[in-house]
Design an enzyme around this catalytic site. Structure first.
Site, mmCIF file in Angstrom:
data_model
loop_
_atom_site.group_PDB
_atom_site.id
_atom_site.type_symbol
_atom_site.label_atom_id
_atom_site.label_comp_id
_atom_site.label_asym_id
_atom_site.label_seq_id
_atom_site.Cartn_x
_atom_site.Cartn_y
_atom_site.Cartn_z
ATOM 1 N N CYS A 163 -64.422 5.603 -2.836
ATOM 2 C CA CYS A 163 -63.701 4.881 -1.713
ATOM 3 C C CYS A 163 -62.217 5.760 -1.825
ATOM 4 O O CYS A 163 -61.546 5.495 -2.662
ATOM 5 C CB CYS A 163 -63.364 3.638 -1.676
ATOM 6 N N LYS A 200 -33.786 -18.905 -6.870
ATOM 7 C CA LYS A 200 -33.879 -18.459 -5.243
ATOM 8 C C LYS A 200 -33.550 -19.467 -4.284
ATOM 9 O O LYS A 200 -34.170 -20.361 -4.425
ATOM 10 C CB LYS A 200 -34.939 -17.383 -4.961
ATOM 11 N N CYS A 255 -64.558 3.358 3.434
ATOM 12 C CA CYS A 255 -65.563 4.124 2.773
ATOM 13 C C CYS A 255 -66.799 3.643 3.211
ATOM 14 O O CYS A 255 -67.817 4.305 3.206
ATOM 15 C CB CYS A 255 -65.445 4.231 1.410
ATOM 16 N N ASP A 276 -26.761 -9.915 -4.490
ATOM 17 C CA ASP A 276 -27.913 -9.043 -4.001
ATOM 18 C C ASP A 276 -27.384 -7.715 -4.057
ATOM 19 O O ASP A 276 -27.095 -7.124 -2.962
ATOM 20 C CB ASP A 276 -28.471 -9.548 -2.472
ATOM 21 N N LYS A 331 -27.822 -19.147 -17.134
ATOM 22 C CA LYS A 331 -28.135 -18.553 -18.554
ATOM 23 C C LYS A 331 -27.625 -19.390 -19.452
ATOM 24 O O LYS A 331 -26.933 -19.830 -19.500
ATOM 25 C CB LYS A 331 -27.588 -17.215 -18.347
ATOM 26 N N TYR A 369 -19.313 -6.540 -10.086
ATOM 27 C CA TYR A 369 -19.122 -7.500 -10.825
ATOM 28 C C TYR A 369 -19.724 -7.417 -12.177
ATOM 29 O O TYR A 369 -21.150 -7.174 -12.216
ATOM 30 C CB TYR A 369 -19.608 -8.811 -10.288
ATOM 31 N N CYS A 429 -64.147 -4.011 -2.178
ATOM 32 C CA CYS A 429 -64.983 -2.952 -1.759
ATOM 33 C C CYS A 429 -65.733 -2.492 -3.104
ATOM 34 O O CYS A 429 -65.103 -2.283 -4.066
ATOM 35 C CB CYS A 429 -64.050 -1.867 -1.120
ATOM 36 N N ASP A 484 1.017 -1.200 -0.057
ATOM 37 C CA ASP A 484 0.002 -0.233 0.051
ATOM 38 C C ASP A 484 0.952 1.224 0.050
ATOM 39 O O ASP A 484 0.518 2.378 -0.735
ATOM 40 C CB ASP A 484 -0.938 0.073 1.105
ATOM 41 N N ALA A 485 1.917 1.125 0.920
ATOM 42 C CA ALA A 485 2.898 2.410 0.713
ATOM 43 C C ALA A 485 3.406 2.815 -0.478
ATOM 44 O O ALA A 485 3.633 3.909 -0.898
ATOM 45 C CB ALA A 485 3.947 2.273 2.041
ATOM 46 N N GLU A 486 3.830 1.754 -1.215
ATOM 47 C CA GLU A 486 4.523 2.004 -2.484
ATOM 48 C C GLU A 486 3.375 2.427 -3.500
ATOM 49 O O GLU A 486 3.718 3.353 -4.166
ATOM 50 C CB GLU A 486 5.123 0.663 -3.133
ATOM 51 N N ARG A 504 -30.537 0.762 -13.414
ATOM 52 C CA ARG A 504 -31.466 0.032 -14.177
ATOM 53 C C ARG A 504 -32.761 0.931 -14.397
ATOM 54 O O ARG A 504 -33.377 0.901 -15.368
ATOM 55 C CB ARG A 504 -31.713 -1.383 -13.596
ATOM 56 N N ASP A 512 0.951 4.191 -2.570
ATOM 57 C CA ASP A 512 0.606 5.620 -2.328
ATOM 58 C C ASP A 512 1.630 6.562 -2.708
ATOM 59 O O ASP A 512 1.320 7.801 -3.028
ATOM 60 C CB ASP A 512 0.451 5.737 -0.697
ATOM 61 N N LEU A 535 -35.483 -10.894 -14.234
ATOM 62 C CA LEU A 535 -35.314 -12.337 -14.413
ATOM 63 C C LEU A 535 -36.312 -13.022 -13.754
ATOM 64 O O LEU A 535 -36.843 -12.366 -12.649
ATOM 65 C CB LEU A 535 -34.117 -13.039 -13.661
ATOM 66 N N LYS A 579 -26.341 -15.184 -7.944
ATOM 67 C CA LYS A 579 -27.120 -13.979 -8.110
ATOM 68 C C LYS A 579 -27.026 -13.043 -6.768
ATOM 69 O O LYS A 579 -27.421 -13.180 -5.782
ATOM 70 C CB LYS A 579 -28.692 -14.324 -8.042
ATOM 71 N N CYS A 596 -66.522 -1.750 3.858
ATOM 72 C CA CYS A 596 -65.185 -1.374 3.682
ATOM 73 C C CYS A 596 -64.756 -0.500 4.700
ATOM 74 O O CYS A 596 -65.366 0.366 4.879
ATOM 75 C CB CYS A 596 -64.945 -0.663 2.265
ATOM 76 N N GLU A 619 -24.482 -18.628 -12.381
ATOM 77 C CA GLU A 619 -23.658 -17.540 -11.763
ATOM 78 C C GLU A 619 -24.292 -17.316 -10.698
ATOM 79 O O GLU A 619 -25.628 -17.612 -10.112
ATOM 80 C CB GLU A 619 -23.827 -16.167 -12.638
#
Ligand code: IVH
Length: 707
Positions: free
Chosen positions: A453, A335, A432, A139, A311, A244, A447, A47-49, A158, A51, A97, A137, A429, A135
């Site tokens: 209503c 799912k 109403c 979230d 897919k 991804y 109703c 990380d130092a290099e 999207r 930076d 999907l 899925k 109802c 693949e």
């Protein structure tokens, strides 16, 4: 003096040249280190290099602002805060999907794919299985990234699939998203993928929010959405989002691979991150194995997944299968089972929907399930309540899957308290007071108040102003509630009669926002027939049906005439084809036709339409451009892989006056069949439809059909 001046300029030139060479070098090195760190997960410097190099580049760019480029690794947070995101129309819609929830539904998916491709039913021979790419899925949130000449020029959400929001500056802050593609990218490439919040970072974020006394995020998905929605990219930059890539959108100048797998490999070569959990699998059995393996690994993954996606690998096959409504036939999301938790049913209230449907809603003792705290859940309808034997006071099991509305799965009668109460449908109802009626054979009680209503009016107006309907910005839930309560609005027509003065009296409504709201209504008056039809909220008429109706009838008048002439008589009731004119529309079956016939014969509705016209709502009524040409009156279906994209071929046919449809029937005049044509070709041959290859099509376009 002049000579001194010249010397200085020369020296500056030299310095600038050196600086340019060094910045180029630093950028190349930093891009490479970024790629190794964020995409390959295999850094070669500390990380130092890193930076040190980064700061040297920053210093050079500060000294020579003319050397700054948009793709410089220092420019991840260059953008200024915006007031609102601009709209972006996706050149290709971003579809969603369909879901599968069981092994059987997975097999059904595979069977439909095989049928669609004209393949025999799945046998025991593994070699005969269809190849899928499986693949995880993720979230998170789907985004679209546009690269021109390899440079990231735009990123968008999207949105509703057709129109999203321009969040380029926010996406630029995500280190895993390359600002410049590696290798030899084409002139135009749209990459689609998921932005997500890694779990460890999510936990850290919530701990920080809590420490600061701020509201925590319910789950990583909401945290990712919150970060992407920031109008100030500096805030987004402080949230370590990840990405991804998983799909190709539009492209120009890209040699299109034949398989999705190759697309993913291309992506990697361009320096885009692709999940290494993605695999190629054979048929439904391979998918099922993958599902089980992912389910087992789920808890140890560094990000949330809510299932897996299968897919079809073969891209020509995808074209062959096409889409239904908003989802492709060639993919499915499998799912993971919903999570369940036990709690107590405190009460049952009845909600009135847009069509008057009375839905029992469970008020629960709050419980954490499936990544969120749930205190309300649907009980669907009274038949369900009876079937599940759910009583008020019962211990119940609540189920929640991903973003699906939580539901009460069952009660635990063994724990039932003595004072548990049976749930009864109200006779009136609750909003109403109109009678609640239940039609024969229907599970749903309604109703009968219609737009008198308040609840139906509220839901109906919200639907009417919605993004996919009349798209009236600024009309939210709260504004509509106030408008109804103050009796300013009692029908959609009233929305167009409001003036800024009437609105300015409402809560949280400054003069300017009142004017914006009025302007949005004015703007919405010019609409399209499909949107208008959808906005009317006719039962069973969703967006795609509205589109099909508009395409078929072209004018509202023609639709009304058809609906009225189809309206059932005792005679027609007996016939099978009860609504001949309406059912001639693709995708309109007897149920939808019945709703349409009923809706357009109700005098209240006809009055409503007349009033909406009177306040100035307009749409263009044009047949899908009738062009006279050599192919006028001829119907075409395109299948298989052709030398040009299907859109381009379709455009050529339409330009010559031909009409395109999606499926082969006896009415089809020509099937244009490219390479790897499948079931459509078989069907055309069976029906005796003329089949054209590419050369024959070109000839036909020139000369027209030789009769
Ligand atoms: S493909 C037409 N692949 O799921 C196919 N989507 O329900 C478009 N998602 O909006 C999506 N992981 O946000 C695809 N590996 C994956 C995915 C994935 C998550 C999300 C994505 C999409 C939604 C569709």
């Amino acid at each position: 003096m002049s000579s001194i001046g010249r010397v200085n300029i020369q020296r500056l030139d030299v310095r600038l040249d050196e600086a340019r060479a060094r910045t180029d070098q630093l950028r190349a090195q930093l891009h490479e280190h970024n790629h190794r760190y964020y995409v390959l997960d295999d850094p070669t410097v500390s990380d130092a290099e890193y930076d040190l190099l980064f700061r040297e580049l920053q210093a050079l760019e500060a000294a020579h602002p003319e050397l700054l480029t948009a793709d410089s690794p220092t420019q991840r947070v260059g953008g200024a805060a915006v007031k609102a995101f601009a709209e972006v129309r996706h050149r290709l819609p971003m579809q969603s999907l369909n879901n599968a929830f069981s092994e059987q539904e997975l097999r059904d998916f595979d069977r439909r794919v095989r049928e669609g491709l004209g393949l025999p039913a799945s046998g025991d021979l593994p070699s005969a299985e269809v190849e899928y790419v499986a693949e995880p899925k993720l979230d998170g949130l789907a985004v679209s990234l546009i690269y021109e000449q390899g440079l990231l020029v735009r990123g968008a959400t999207r949105g509703d699939g057709t129109t999203g929001e321009d969040i380029t500056e926010n996406l630029r802050t995500i280190r895993r998203i390359p600002l410049r593609l590696r290798g030899e990218p084409p002139p135009l490439l749209e990459v689609r993928g998921e932005v997500y919040y890694p779990l460890a970072d999510f936990r850290r974020l919530n701990a920080e929010m809590e420490a600061k006394g701020q509201k925590t995020f319910v789950n990583p998905r909401n945290a990712a959405a919150g970060a992407l929605r920031q109008l100030d990219p500096k805030i987004t930059a402080g949230r370590p989002l990840a990405f991804y890539a998983y799909a190709l959108g539009v492209s120009e100048g890209l040699t299109l691979p034949r398989q999705h797998w190759q697309v993913l490999q291309q992506f990697q070569a361009f320096g885009l991150p692709v999940s290494d959990l993605i695999e190629r699998v054979a048929g439904a059995p391979g998918c099922w194995q993958y599902y089980l393996a992912m389910q087992a690994r789920r808890a140890s993954l560094p990000f949330d997944i809510d299932g897996v996606v299968y897919k079809l690998n073969d891209l020509a096959g995808r074209e062959e299968l096409g889409s239904v409504s908003r989802a492709p036939r060639w993919a499915v999301a499998h799912k993971f089972p919903a999570e369940e938790a036990e709690t107590v049913l405190l009460d049952v209230e009845f909600q009135i929907g847009r069509t008057g449907a009375v839905t029992p809603v469970a008020r629960l003792k709050p419980v954490f399930v499936g990544g969120a705290t749930v205190s309300n859940a649907t009980l669907h309808n009274l038949d369900e309540v009876a079937r599940k034997d759910v009583r008020i006071g019962d211990a119940v099991i609540v189920r929640r899957a991903g973003d699906v509305i939580p539901e009460v799965a069952r009660s635990l009668p063994e724990k039932r308290p003595a004072d548990a109460r049976v749930v009864v449908l109200p006779a009136q109802c609750p909003v109403c007071g109109s009678p609640v009626a239940r039609e024969e054979g229907e599970a749903v009680a309604r109703c009968t108040g219609g737009l008198t209503c308040r609840a139906q009016l509220h839901a109906g107006l919200l639907h009417f102003v919605g993004r996919r309907a009349m798209d009236m910005e600024g009309y939210g839930e709260k504004l509509i509630t106030q408008l109804i309560e103050r009796k300013l609005v009692s029908s959609p027509v009233d929305l167009f009669k409001l003036d800024a003065a009437a609105l300015a009296g409402l809560e949280r409504m400054a003069e300017k926002s009142a004017q914006n709201v009025v302007d949005a209504a004015t703007k919405a008056k010019a609409t399209t027939l499909p949107r208008f039809l959808f906005a009317l909220g006719i039962r069973d008429v969703g967006e795609s049906t509205a589109e099909a109706l508009a395409r078929h009838f072209v004018s509202l008048k023609a639709l009304i005439e058809a609906a009225q002439s189809d309206a059932p008589t005792a005679e027609a009731e007996k016939k099978k084809d009860r609504f001949p004119l309406l059912q001639a529309v693709p995708d309109v079956g007897p149920e939808v036709a019945a709703q349409l016939a009923r809706w357009f014969t109700d005098p209240h509705h006809l009055d409503l339409l007349a009033e909406l016209r009177a306040v100035g709502i307009e749409w263009s009524e044009q047949a899908a451009v009738v062009i006279e040409g050599p192919l006028s009156g001829k119907t075409f279906v395109i299948t298989g892989t052709l030398p040009e994209s299907r859109d381009a071929v379709g455009a050529r046919i339409e330009a010559a006056g031909g009409k395109l449809t999606g499926s082969v029937s006896a009415k089809t005049d020509f099937l244009v069949a490219g390479e790897a044509a499948g079931s459509k070709l078989a069907k055309a041959e069976k029906l005796g439809v003329a089949v054209l290859g590419w050369d024959a099509l070109l000839q036909l376009l020139e000369q027209g059909p030789q009769l």
